[in-house]
Scaffold this motif. Structure first.
Motif, PDB file in Angstrom:
ATOM      1  N   SER A 205       0.819  -1.217   0.000  1.00 37.19           N
ATOM      2  CA  SER A 205       0.000   0.000   0.000  1.00 37.19           C
ATOM      3  C   SER A 205       0.852   1.266   0.000  1.00 37.19           C
ATOM      4  N   TYR A 206       2.143   1.149   0.378  1.00 37.45           N
ATOM      5  CA  TYR A 206       3.021   2.318   0.429  1.00 37.45           C
ATOM      6  C   TYR A 206       3.579   2.699  -0.942  1.00 37.45           C
ATOM      7  N   LEU A 211       5.335   8.069  -8.483  1.00 39.58           N
ATOM      8  CA  LEU A 211       6.778   7.838  -8.493  1.00 39.58           C
ATOM      9  C   LEU A 211       7.117   6.564  -9.247  1.00 39.58           C
ATOM     10  N   LEU A 212       6.292   5.527  -9.073  1.00 38.37           N
ATOM     11  CA  LEU A 212       6.561   4.268  -9.772  1.00 38.37           C
ATOM     12  C   LEU A 212       6.489   4.466 -11.290  1.00 38.37           C
ATOM     13  N   ALA A 213       5.512   5.241 -11.753  1.00 36.73           N
ATOM     14  CA  ALA A 213       5.416   5.519 -13.195  1.00 36.73           C
ATOM     15  C   ALA A 213       6.645   6.276 -13.681  1.00 36.73           C
ATOM     16  N   PRO A 296      13.144   6.895   2.554  1.00 40.68           N
ATOM     17  CA  PRO A 296      12.048   6.610   3.483  1.00 40.68           C
ATOM     18  C   PRO A 296      11.295   5.372   3.016  1.00 40.68           C
ATOM     19  N   PHE A 297      10.529   4.791   3.912  1.00 39.40           N
ATOM     20  CA  PHE A 297       9.951   3.478   3.654  1.00 39.40           C
ATOM     21  C   PHE A 297       9.066   3.475   2.406  1.00 39.40           C
ATOM     22  N   TRP A 298       8.213   4.455   2.247  1.00 40.02           N
ATOM     23  CA  TRP A 298       7.298   4.469   1.102  1.00 40.02           C
ATOM     24  C   TRP A 298       8.063   4.547  -0.210  1.00 40.02           C
ATOM     25  N   LYS A 299       9.152   5.310  -0.222  1.00 44.56           N
ATOM     26  CA  LYS A 299       9.936   5.435  -1.443  1.00 44.56           C
ATOM     27  C   LYS A 299      10.723   4.150  -1.716  1.00 44.56           C
ATOM     28  N   LEU A 300      11.221   3.509  -0.640  1.00 42.85           N
ATOM     29  CA  LEU A 300      11.905   2.228  -0.802  1.00 42.85           C
ATOM     30  C   LEU A 300      10.964   1.195  -1.409  1.00 42.85           C
ATOM     31  N   MET A 301       9.721   1.128  -0.898  1.00 39.05           N
ATOM     32  CA  MET A 301       8.749   0.182  -1.445  1.00 39.05           C
ATOM     33  C   MET A 301       8.495   0.454  -2.929  1.00 39.05           C
ATOM     34  N   THR A 302       8.523   1.710  -3.317  1.00 38.77           N
ATOM     35  CA  THR A 302       8.280   2.060  -4.714  1.00 38.77           C
ATOM     36  C   THR A 302       9.449   1.626  -5.599  1.00 38.77           C
TER      37      THR A 302
END
Length: 463
Positions: A205-206, A211-213, A296-302
């Motif tokens: 969910s993060y 950013l992924l696109a 940060p965690f959300w960016k790492l997940m991305t």
């Protein structure tokens, strides 16, 4: 002083340890690497009344700040995260404090992690569990009085050993030095080796769609993008530190020289970042590497979700358990390359994890070349299989480790309640011992300070 626990009403679906006693109440002391924050949240999802008491030092450590895991986190509004600030006196772990008394009164069990094991000594009427982590588990407790180490390390090593003796259960990945230390202390029967689970749904969910696109478009012209987002450590020969980022770099440079269509993304954090960059320039691949800050965690997940990305983690062959980055990569379905003991991991997960083993330059080259040979459809199918495995064996809702931890918590709490009803508390012997040790340590420290002061005076006189 300490913030009082809040929200003590039973949770929906909570399983009480005994009839009419309410849910089991668990207090986590310290939050190294956000281990306590995540485990606390998962226990709450299962109906435990769990709270985290963060050490002030945790706020100065990037990897230990809850906001790294949840960018919307606010400690002032979260009812189950508090600050443990009753730490003014020297060696506070050897005496009862208002904070520790309040926790003993309000909770059924205490969890410590990493260096906070010392604070377990404050609790002698409820069970103390410990999560052995990183260098603190592997190195510091082994420092003895006769070692050629600074005085502070000797005192800390003594406190760690005594604190480990005080624990009822130790949860740890396979650290050979911790296993040997527990055997030397005679507590190997209290150690449960495990691999920490993940919240697979939450991790996914993060992922930030925008950013992924952007990242997908940025690396679309490359066949593959090889990620090294672990710490850039390869010159420091200490357990838990040496990640062998140099092996990754040498392999990437060899593949690039042979015409491999790939780029690398490397996290610019760790002891040896500058040495890594210098070596990349020597190998002529600096223009094929993108450096990113500690994400940060959300960016790492991305980043882990980039469709043509392959994640490389610890290549040190002595490392048996899967670290945080490896588990997070698997939770996102990312192809993973690292050193690992697959037999051990199969035992603790319940099934062999879907990863590619590598620890040498040749093995890393082979892994890179095999992934470069996969087309987009093959990569998508690989990610799908990894995702299915993570949902079954890694997610905290399903994994074997979480069930074992909860069973140990329930068993220990019931045992202590039965012991209290039948015999009273176990506390007197240990409390008397701590009362004697604290002034001795203070005197030892002051004697060391006096020796240092005297040496400095003598040096000045001689010069």
């Amino acid at each position: 002083m300490m913030t009082a626990p809040q929200d003590k009403t039973p949770r929906c679906g909570a399983q009480a340890a005994e009839p009419n006693r309410g849910p089991i109440r668990v207090a986590f002391i310290g939050n190294q690497d956000n281990c306590a924050f995540r485990l606390c949240r998962w226990l709450r999802a299962f109906g435990f009344d769990a709270h985290v008491y963060m050490h002030p030092d945790n706020l100065n450590q990037v990897r230990s700040r809850p906001v790294l895991m949840d960018r919307n986190f606010d400690i002032t509004t979260c009812p189950w995260v508090h600050m443990y600030t009753d730490l003014n006196a020297p060696y506070p772990y050897f005496r009862k404090t208002p904070a520790s008394r309040a926790i003993e009164r309000d909770f059924d069990l205490v969890f410590t992690s990493g260096p906070s094991v010392m604070f377990g000594l404050q609790f002698d009427t409820i069970p103390v569990f410990h999560i052995g982590m990183g260098e603190n588990a592997a190195i510091i407790p082994s420092v003895g009085w006769l070692d050629r180490k600074p005085l502070a390390d000797k005192v800390t090593g003594f406190i760690y050993r005594r604190a480990l003796l005080h624990t009822d259960r130790v949860f740890s990945g396979i650290w050979a030095s911790l296993a040997r230390l527990c055997k030397d202390l005679g507590i190997q029967g209290r150690v449960m080796f495990h691999i920490f689970p993940e919240d697979v749904r939450r991790n996914r969910s993060y992922v930030d769609a925008d950013l992924l696109a952007e990242l997908t478009a940025r690396y679309a012209d490359s066949n593959k993008v090889f990620l090294w987002l672990s710490r850039v450590n390869f010159q420091v020969e200490r357990a838990g530190c040496t990640k062998r980022a140099d092996v990754f770099l040498e392999a990437f440079a060899r593949v690039a020289r042979e015409g491999g269509d790939a780029r690398a993304v490397v996290g610019s954090h760790g002891y040896d970042v500058e040495a890594f960059k210098a070596r990349a320039r020597e190998l002529g691949v600096e223009d094929r590497i993108d450096y990113v800050e500690h994400l940060p965690f959300w960016k790492l997940m991305t980043y882990l979700s980039i469709p043509n990305a392959v994640v490389f983690d610890n290549l040190n062959p002595s490392e048996a358990p899967l670290g945080g980055l490896s588990r997070e990569a698997l939770s996102l379905g990312a192809p993973l390359v690292r050193a690992a003991d697959l037999f051990y991991n199969a035992q603790v997960f319940g099934a062999e994890p879907p990863l590619t083993r590598a620890s040498s330059v040749e093995e890393c080259c082979s892994a890179m070349e095999s992934f470069l040979a996969l087309g987009p459809e093959d990569m998508a199918e690989r990610r799908r299989r990894v995702s299915e495995w993570a949902e079954t064996y890694l997610d905290f809702r399903e994994c074997l480790t979480m069930r074992r931890i909860m069973a140990e918590i329930g068993t220990a709490v019931l045992a202590y309640r039965a012991m209290e009803q039948r015999y009273g508390h176990r506390c007197l012997r240990f409390r008397l011992g701590n009362a004697a040790i604290r002034p001795l340590l203070i005197a030892y420290r002051r004697a060391g300070e006096a020796r240092s002061w005297l040496r400095q005076r003598l040096r000045r006189r001689n010069t």
